[in-house]
Design a protein around this motif. Structure first.
Motif, short mmCIF file in Angstrom:
data_model
loop_
_atom_site.label_atom_id
_atom_site.label_comp_id
_atom_site.label_asym_id
_atom_site.label_seq_id
_atom_site.Cartn_x
_atom_site.Cartn_y
_atom_site.Cartn_z
N HIS A 93 25.56 19.22 58.84
CA HIS A 93 23.93 18.62 59.02
C HIS A 93 24.09 17.26 58.17
N GLN A 94 25.06 17.17 57.09
CA GLN A 94 25.13 16.04 56.26
C GLN A 94 26.54 15.63 55.96
N PRO A 95 27.00 14.77 56.99
CA PRO A 95 28.26 14.28 56.98
C PRO A 95 28.74 13.91 55.41
N PRO A 96 30.13 14.05 55.52
CA PRO A 96 30.48 13.59 53.95
C PRO A 96 30.60 12.34 53.68
N LEU A 97 30.29 11.88 52.41
CA LEU A 97 30.37 10.54 52.10
C LEU A 97 31.53 9.95 51.72
N ASN A 98 31.67 8.60 52.17
CA ASN A 98 32.74 7.96 52.04
C ASN A 98 34.06 8.69 52.15
N GLY A 99 34.63 8.59 53.58
CA GLY A 99 35.69 9.50 54.10
C GLY A 99 37.03 8.64 53.44
N ARG A 100 36.79 7.43 53.30
CA ARG A 100 38.14 6.46 52.97
C ARG A 100 38.39 6.86 51.65
N ILE A 101 37.40 7.05 50.74
CA ILE A 101 37.80 7.49 49.32
C ILE A 101 38.73 8.95 49.42
N THR A 102 38.35 9.74 50.35
CA THR A 102 38.96 11.14 50.37
C THR A 102 40.35 10.82 50.80
N ARG A 103 40.62 9.79 51.92
CA ARG A 103 41.80 9.71 52.31
C ARG A 103 42.82 9.15 51.44
N ILE A 104 42.24 8.27 50.43
CA ILE A 104 42.92 7.65 49.38
C ILE A 104 43.43 8.70 48.24
N VAL A 105 42.38 9.43 48.03
CA VAL A 105 42.92 10.42 46.91
C VAL A 105 44.08 11.48 47.55
N GLN A 106 43.90 11.74 48.78
CA GLN A 106 44.98 12.33 49.55
C GLN A 106 46.27 11.86 49.53
N ALA A 107 46.35 10.55 49.73
CA ALA A 107 47.57 9.78 50.01
C ALA A 107 48.23 9.70 48.38
N ILE A 108 47.39 9.42 47.58
CA ILE A 108 47.77 9.05 46.00
C ILE A 108 48.38 10.65 45.69
N GLY A 109 47.77 11.78 45.96
CA GLY A 109 48.33 12.99 45.58
C GLY A 109 49.44 13.38 46.15
N ALA A 110 49.88 12.52 47.41
CA ALA A 110 51.45 13.07 48.12
C ALA A 110 52.37 11.99 47.39
#
Length: 268
Positions: free
Chosen positions: A156-173
């Motif tokens: 019901h409330q889509p997550p905020l700023n999916g781009r930051i989530t993708r960046i965090v995941q990529a940095i963690g890799a």
């Protein structure tokens, strides 16, 4: 893609804590590392002390005290030592970096490295009736209810700023420098640093340091590789760099950490 910091290293006193934990529904994996509960079934005379290592994630904890529930949130950017009272049942959600901001809309600025009580925030989060129901449920049922609450918010409330989530995941890799990752998404270095600080609470360099630390901790416990090999495998320049970086975050050397944790495992 899921954050590279995925494997959960159990605390040495997990049995004494009566720790239960499980992975979240696949729809939540990008933001939630695990759901957990401690205490309640085993009464111990001595409080249990545990060390929690930094990963820029956040812990939502719900202590089911008899007088009133205590709901807290903490964004973990330094190593914390906490004393856990196993006589009070406690359930919680461990969010990945950016997860609490994305799913709950909570900024890390007010919650970094200290347990802050969620009082005014509970109503808009829809958490009040959830917490009240937890008193009538066992630990497993409680974790299921918390997961259902998160899935409802996700729907019901889509997550905020999916781009930051993708960046965090990529940095963690740890495959590319943060600046290159940001550039592929059209972000300047300054913009990347500003957004990460606001939504995750840390800098790109800190995320890299946490990812290396997590990878090193796993290698120290799951392999017999010498420290020099682990250092290179985890992206450190050499063993001296590895030792200095590890000790600055954990307050002990890699060798001391390995010896302590393995001795605890064998004693268990």
């Amino acid at each position: 893609m899921v954050n590279a910091m995925t494997e959960f290293i159990l605390p040495s006193n997990a049995r004494s804590l009566n720790l239960r934990y499980r992975s979240p529904d696949k729809r939540l994996e990008s933001w939630v590392q695990c759901l957990w509960s401690v205490g309640g079934a085993i009464s111990l005379t001595d409080p249990q002390t545990e060390k929690f290592y930094p990963d820029a994630g956040a812990s939502l904890s719900i202590k089911l005290a008899r007088s009133r529930p205590v709901v807290t949130l903490c964004f973990n950017t330094t190593t914390l030592i906490d004393t856990l009272d196993t006589t009070v049942p406690c359930l919680g959600i461990r969010f990945r970096a950016a997860g609490a901001h994305s799913l709950l809309g909570l900024s890390p600025e007010a919650f970094t490295d200290i347990e802050c009580h969620l009082d005014n925030e509970l109503v808009p989060l829809g958490l009040v009736p959830v917490v009240e129901r937890l008193y009538s449920l066992d630990a497993q049922q409680g974790l299921n209810l918390l997961e259902t609450w998160l899935l409802h918010r996700l729907e019901h409330q889509p997550p905020l700023n999916g781009r930051i989530t993708r960046i965090v995941q990529a940095i963690g890799a740890l495959h590319l420098p943060p600046q290159e990752i940001g550039a592929t998404l059209g972000l300047t270095r300054r913009t990347l640093e500003r957004q990460l600080k606001r939504e995750v609470g840390v800098t790109p360099g800190q995320l890299v340091a946490y990812a290396r630390l997590d990878r090193a901790r796993h290698a120290l416990l799951s392999t017999t590789l010498p420290l020099t090999d682990i250092a290179l495998h985890c992206g450190y320049y050499d063993q001296a760099h590895f030792t200095h970086a590890f000790q600055s975050l954990t307050y002990e050397t890699p060798a001391a950490y390995r010896k302590r944790k393995l001795s605890q495992i064998y004693k268990a």
